[in-house]
Design a protein around this motif. Structure first.
Motif, PDB file in Angstrom:
ATOM      1  N   LYS A  42      -2.837   6.603   5.401  1.00 14.49           N
ATOM      2  CA  LYS A  42      -3.167   5.292   4.850  1.00 14.49           C
ATOM      3  C   LYS A  42      -4.473   4.751   5.422  1.00 14.49           C
ATOM      4  CE  LYS A  42      -1.254   3.536   2.327  1.00 14.49           C
ATOM      5  NZ  LYS A  42      -1.335   3.799   0.857  1.00 14.49           N
ATOM      6  N   GLU A  89       2.731   0.584  -7.837  1.00 14.15           N
ATOM      7  CA  GLU A  89       3.518   0.639  -6.603  1.00 14.15           C
ATOM      8  C   GLU A  89       4.929   0.104  -6.834  1.00 14.15           C
ATOM      9  OE1 GLU A  89       0.161   0.904  -3.118  1.00 14.15           O
ATOM     10  OE2 GLU A  89       1.057  -1.066  -3.465  1.00 14.15           O
ATOM     11  N   CYS A 106       3.686   2.381  -1.763  1.00 12.02           N
ATOM     12  CA  CYS A 106       2.354   2.452  -1.167  1.00 12.02           C
ATOM     13  C   CYS A 106       2.371   3.559  -0.126  1.00 12.02           C
ATOM     14  CB  CYS A 106       2.005   1.107  -0.533  1.00 12.02           C
ATOM     15  SG  CYS A 106       0.385   1.105   0.235  1.00 12.02           S
ATOM     16  N   HIS A 157      -2.923  -2.802  -6.754  1.00 13.19           N
ATOM     17  CA  HIS A 157      -4.002  -3.206  -5.836  1.00 13.19           C
ATOM     18  C   HIS A 157      -4.928  -4.211  -6.492  1.00 13.19           C
ATOM     19  CE1 HIS A 157      -2.395   0.430  -4.010  1.00 13.19           C
ATOM     20  NE2 HIS A 157      -2.708  -0.163  -2.885  1.00 13.19           N
TER      21      HIS A 157
HETATM   22 MN    MN Z   1      -1.101   0.352  -1.437  1.00  9.09          MN
END
Ligand code: MN
Ligand code: PEP
Length: 339
Positions: free
Chosen positions: A133, A300, A104, A274
Motif C-alpha cells: 500500500k 472498493e 482497499c 478513490h
Molecule cells: Mn484504497
C-alpha cells in the motif's frame, strides 16, 4: 511513423519491412487490421525522416508521421478499440463492462475470502486487493506484502476471479507478478518511469492509474512507456484528480472517458471509490461512468468498512455493492454494452 501496408501483403514482405525498420534504429510494432496491417515505427524522433525511404519497399502503401506525442497509444496507429485479455473469461475493452471489486487492503484470510465470494455473487469478474500500500503517512498500515499476495491467490483459487493488485516498488515487480493477473500502478507512481519500463518488459496486463495532478496527455505518455517496451496490455484508470473542491476526496473527471476514447484505443476503467472518498457517492458515479462509455469499474468493497485498515469510509458493504450492481444494468444497456 506509421507504415501502412497494402491490402493482402504476405508475411515475407512484412518481415522485410520490420527488418529494415530495425536496421534504421527504430522499433516496429505491427497492428493487425481486418483488411491490412500497419506498422508503428517508434524511436528517436529526431532522425525519423529516414523512415520515409520505406515507401519504396514492396508491399508498402505509404509512410505517414504520427502527429500525437504518444504514438502507440494513439488512435492514429490503432483506429479501433483494443481489448486486453486478462483471462479467457475477462476481456477488457469489448462489449462487456468489467467490474473489479474488493477491499482497499488485504487484511486477513477471512476478510478477503468473504469479500471475494460476495463480489463474485454480485457479478464482479475481477478481485481487487492491495498487498503493498502506498500510504500518505509512513506510520499508516503498509500492507501484508507477500502474505497478502498469497491470500489473494487463495481467493482466486476458490472463486476463479483473476486478481488485480498494486506494485509500488520496481524491486517487487517479480514478486507481485508471481501472484497477480493485473499489475496495478497507483496514482502516486504514474510517472515512475523505471517501474513503467519494467512492466513494459514483463508483458502482463497493467492497470495504470492517472496521477492526481496528471494531465491526460501526461497520462498517455506514461502508458506509452509501457507500450514502447512491447507490452500492449495496458488499461487506463481515472481515479479522480485534485482540485479546489473538498466535498469529495478528489474530483472524478468523467469527461476523461470520452476524451480518452477519442485519443487512444486503450480501455478506460473508472475508480469511483478513490475519486469520491465516500461510499454513498460511489453508486451514482458508477452509473455515470458506465453511461459515459467506460470499459470497466474498480470499486472498493469491505465486509466491515468501519474496521477497515485503509479507505473504510469509501468502501461499500457487500449488500450495497450488490444493490448497485443490480441497478447498473440499464446504464450499460443504454451505452450499448452488457454487464
Ligand atoms: Mn484504497
Ligand atoms: C488503491 O487502489 O487502493 C489506491 C491506493 O489507489 P490510488 O493509487 O488511485 O490512490
Amino acid at each position: 511513423m506509421i507504415i501502412v501496408m497494402k491490402k493482402g501483403v504476405g508475411k515475407e514482405e512484412l518481415a522485410e519491412v520490420k527488418k529494415r525498420i530495425r536496421e534504421l534504429g527504430y522499433r516496429p510494432h505491427v497492428i493487425h487490421g481486418e483488411t491490412r496491417n500497419v506498422i508503428g515505427a517508434v524511436g528517436d524522433e529526431r532522425g525519423k525522416a529516414v523512415l520515409q525511404s520505406l515507401e519504396s519497399m514492396p508491399g508498402v502503401e505509404s509512410v505517414v508521421p504520427i502527429l500525437r506525442p504518444y504514438k502507440l497509444a494513439s488512435r492514429e496507429v490503432h483506429a479501433g478499440p483494443s481489448v486486453v485479455e486478462v483471462s479467457p473469461q475477462v476481456r477488457v475493452g469489448g462489449d462487456k463492462v468489467i467490474v473489479m471489486a474488493g477491499p482497499c487492503s488485504v487484511e486477513s484470510e477471512e476478510q478477503i475470502l468473504e469479500t471475494a465470494r460476495a463480489v463474485k455473487a454480485a457479478g464482479a469478474t475481477v478481485l481487487r486487493g492491495g498487498a503493498f500500500k502506498p500510504r500518505t503517512s509512513p506510520y499508516a498500515f503498509q500492507g501484508m506484502e507477500e502474505e497478502g499476495l498469497k491470500l489473494l491467490a487463495a481467493a482466486r483459487d476458490e472463486t476463479g476471479l483473476p486478481i488485480v493488485t498494486e506494485v509500488v516498488n520496481p524491486r517487487d515487480v517479480e514478486l507481485v507478478a508471481r501472484y497477480a493477473d493485473i499489475m496495478q500502478v497507483g496514482a502516486r507512481n504514474m510517472q515512475n518511469f523505471a517501474l513503467l519500463k519494467m512492466l513494459g518488459q514483463l508483458g502482463k496486463p497493467v492497470l495504470l492509474k492517472r496521477g492526481m495532478a496528471g494531465t491526460i496527455q501526461e497520462f498517455l505518455m506514461c502508458a506509452e512507456y509501457i507500450l514502447a517496451e512491447g507490452n500492449q496490455k495496458v488499461m487506463l484508470c481515472e481515479r479522480g484528480i485534485r482540485t479546489f473542491e473538498t466535498a469529495t476526496r478528489n474530483t472524478l473527471d468523467i469527461s476523461a472517458v470520452p476524451v480518452l476514447k477519442e485519443q487512444t484505443h486503450l480501455p478506460v476503467v473508472i475508480d469511483p471509490s478513490h475519486a469520491t472518498g465516500h461510499a454513498h457517492l460511489v453508486p451514482s458515479m458508477c452509473y455515470a461512468a458506465v453511461a459515459a462509455g467506460c470499459d470497466g469499474l474498480i470499486v472498493e468493497v469491505h465486509p466491515h468498512p468501519e474496521k477497515a485498515a485503509s479507505d473504510g469510509p469509501q468502501s461499500l458493504r457487500p449488500e450495497d455493492f450488490a444493490a448497485m450492481m443490480a441497478k447498473l444494468r440499464p446504464f450499460a444497456e443504454a451505452a450499448g454494452r452488457t454487464l
